[in-house]
Scaffold this motif. Sequence first.
Motif: not given
Length: 264
Positions: A38-59
């Motif tokens: 592989t040359d490049l691996l692409v990962l999902p939206e907000l992979f690093a924190i999770g998507y459906n996490i509500g206010d935890q996005v801020v922290a």
Amino acid sequence: MGRSFCLAVGQSPAELSTPQDRLDWLANALPAVVAEGTDLLVLPELFAIGYNIGDQVVARSEPVDGPTARAIATLAKAHGVAIHYGFAEADGDAIFNAAQCFGPDGTRLGGHRKLAIPPGFERAHFTPGQGCTLFTYRDVRIATLICYDAEFPETARYVASLGAELILAPTALGAQWEWVAQRMIPTRAYENGVYLAYANSAGVENGMPFLGQSFIATPDGHELVRAGAQPEVIYGTLQLDKVSAAQTRLPYLRDRKALGPDIR
């Protein structure tokens, strides 16, 4: 022999509950990814924190060179592969739904802030980004459009007009939007004569079911590879000569100029 580029799309498990869990999943996945050349691996939206996490996005938001970014850059360098991933970017008082890519030497190749913030929880947390840019990696001109961004024909047309050959589209597409993954987004590749990689999550996160169905679409209207509903990594070899061939066969990018200034 024409230019080729080996792309992996990581359809990661949605239920990974912490940023460290997500880094651990990535670290465990990388040896197999590298073994595929592989040359490049692409990962999902907000992979690093999770998507459906509500206010935890801020922290969980970080600057572009935050701890998670440094960890992923280290993994990219250790395994000799580029990694493109979604995260919540903190910049002063603003938080952006963003994505960035680190090369195999650990340097930042490029990034993007989501332009169009869809209805729902995102509007309570994210500031819209401004503009699109390309980055070049291994002689491939690459653009990023995050989820809802790619659902507008104008965005894909714009980055293609800038010279993009490959559009990376990290997403967090829910299970109810199958038509988007099956019909709408593959059309963006065909109507612009480019490759497009759509990277979604799989499974359920805090009650939200994800569709999965990540894919790589070709410039000439075909599907190179598509995932199912479960977590997996899919692979495709891009033949970059197909971009110019598709744009010559169907010269939409050139001929749209004949539509007149009020349309193009």
